[in-house]
Scaffold this active site. Structure first.
Site, PDB file in Angstrom:
ATOM      1  CB  THR A   1      -1.072  -0.232   1.221  1.00 53.45           C
ATOM      2  OG1 THR A   1      -0.144  -0.481   2.320  1.00 53.45           O
ATOM      3  CG2 THR A   1      -2.014  -1.068   1.204  1.00 53.45           C
TER       4      THR A   1
ATOM      5  N   GLY B   1      -6.162  -5.473  12.003  1.00 54.85           N
ATOM      6  CA  GLY B   1      -5.073  -5.025  12.519  1.00 54.85           C
ATOM      7  C   GLY B   1      -5.516  -4.096  13.798  1.00 54.85           C
TER       8      GLY B   1
ATOM      9  CG  HIS C   1     -56.070   1.065 -19.099  1.00 55.65           C
ATOM     10  ND1 HIS C   1     -56.299   0.932 -17.824  1.00 55.65           N
ATOM     11  CD2 HIS C   1     -56.924   1.900 -19.618  1.00 55.65           C
ATOM     12  CE1 HIS C   1     -57.322   1.668 -17.371  1.00 55.65           C
ATOM     13  NE2 HIS C   1     -57.785   2.330 -18.524  1.00 55.65           N
TER      14      HIS C   1
END
Length: 454
Positions: free
Chosen positions: A84, A144, A349
């Site tokens: 990272t 962690g 409709h």
């Protein structure tokens, strides 16, 4: 806070192998918006921030998706996956420009909220050098742990390296953090790779900063803010949480949801106060429903505007470009696409209205369709005000029906109809007395003969 400059580094280079998909993980969607775009939206909610997007697989697609909603961003490719901290340093060029605040976020955490990131930036403004975003899960196993002394954060210890005492700590690392810009590169460059995987871990900057006497602290955010998406199960869980948030937001803003858990929104759904939404309704992207409207069950909408006091459904479908005026009605098993329906018009409709304009107070009978496509091109139908379209009519575009015109039921209309005219477009009826009896006897005899031969 408003005068502090900020660079937000969005880490979006992960392979996402557990998604089992050809699509980059961060482009999978929650509420119709890519995961990474949710994150960027939250970042932008903290105030003006430049965006540095760290990309890998599908880099061009990821960048395009982000820029579609956020505008231009800087993109940096992480060519190797070395941890990272290494990913953050892929954006070194952007960091070197110099910013007051550096936000580091992950492109697969779509539930992060702007207020959580804002809280981290506020800590920087108050004097912190590193701020870690933490959370307290019901079960901390696997996460962690954030090791604190007083109000200071001294280290992040991974589960496998934690002592039994440290494993009892419930405050866990959410992965996201904020760093004072002037220290960012020095801290990142100090991270080593002396570990089993030979990778550079962002979490190491906590201990490094602490060893240098810097002010390192942690803030707590709700658990759902830091949920990362690694597979389709977690994607569905994130969708459910997002929808739950949105439903609550809608109801508190004055929208009635009769069965909230059955209504689904898009990331950009806009519904005004005093709208009632019945159960089992889906709102796709770009839907705006104005005050006082009623949305009946099993309606599906996308790219549509529903005017004040309009009534939709049940079982109605509004497709992109549907623009319904005040007090309009689109009833059961009707579909409207790329059409403007003016005040008081009714489509009650079994009807398709596409590429059309329907004038105010007009009535569209059951089974009416606009024939708008010849296999190559679309054509427009224009229906004037107070027109009456009889049931089972086909309006073959391009065609115009004038104000106050009448279209007889069952008509196929291919020519323009002037205002106040009555138009027929069907074969003349013929009636043959006694013929039905003869046909019944004939067909019965045929059936009997077939049965006898079996």
């Amino acid at each position: 806070m408003t005068d502090r400059t900020c660079l937000s580094i969005v880490l979006a280079a992960g392979e996402g192998t557990r998604m089992k998909s050809n699509l980059p993980k961060v482009l999978h969607q929650v509420a119709g918006l890519p995961l990474v775009s949710h994150v960027v939206t939250a970042v932008q909610g903290t105030g003006k921030s430049d965006i540095a997007l760290v990309v890998g697989r599908g880099a061009d697609d990821v960048r395009a998706a982000v820029e579609k909603n956020a505008g231009p961003v800087s993109a940096f490719e992480q060519k190797e996956r070395l941890g990272t901290a290494h990913a953050v340093l892929a954006a070194r060029e952007a960091i070197e420009r110099g910013y007051d605040d550096l936000l580091i976020v992950f492109g697969d955490t779509p539930l992060i909220e702007a207020q959580s990131l804002q809280k981290a930036r506020e800590r920087l403004a108050e004097g912190a050098d590193v701020v870690v975003i933490g959370f307290r899960p019901d079960n901390p196993h696997g996460y962690g742990r954030l090791i604190e002394k007083g109000d200071k954060l001294v280290a992040i210890i991974e589960e496998k390296e934690a002592t039994e005492e440290q494993k009892q700590i419930g405050f866990c690392n959410g992965g996201l953090m904020a760093v004072r810009g002037q220290h960012a590169l020095a801290l990142l460059d100090a991270v080593g790779n002396d570990n089993a995987k030979g990778e550079y871990y962002l979490t190491d900057i906590v201990a490094i900063a602490h060893s240098k006497g810097m002010n390192v602290t942690a803030i707590e955010v709700p658990v759902d803010n830091v949920i990362g998406i690694n597979n389709r199960v977690e994607l569905a869980e994130a969708e459910a949480i997002w929808q739950q948030r949105k439903r609550r937001e809608m109801m508190l803003a004055g929208v009635t949801l009769i069965a909230p858990e059955t209504v689904f929104f898009s990331h950009d759904t806009l519904i005004e106060a005093d709208v009632i939404v019945e159960p089992n309704v889906f709102f796709g992207p770009r839907v705006h429903v104005a005050t006082g409207a009623l949305i009946h069950s099993f309606s599906h909408m996308e790219g549509a505007y529903v005017g004040p006091k309009a009534e939709i459904g049940p079982f109605a479908r509004l497709r992109p470009g549907a623009n319904l005026g005040e007090k309009t009605k689109v009833g059961n098993f009707c579909e409207v696409k790329n059409a403007t329906v003016h005040k008081g018009a009714k489509i009650n409709h079994l009807t398709y209205i596409g590429d059309a304009t329907v004038g105010a107070s007009s009535n569209i009978g059951a089974g009416t369709i606009t024939c708008n496509y010849d296999g190559y091109n679309k054509y427009k139908t224009v229906i004037g005000e107070n027109a009456f379209i009889g049931s089972n009519s086909s309006l073959v575009a391009p065609v115009e029906i004038g104000d106050n015109a009448y279209i007889a039921s069952g008509s196929t209309i291919t020519d323009n109809v002037p205002a106040d005219a009555l138009a027929f477009g069907r074969a003349r009826q013929e009636t043959k007395e006694g013929r039905a009896k003869i046909l019944r006897e004939k067909y019965a005899a045929i059936k009997a003969a077939k049965t006898a031969t079996k």
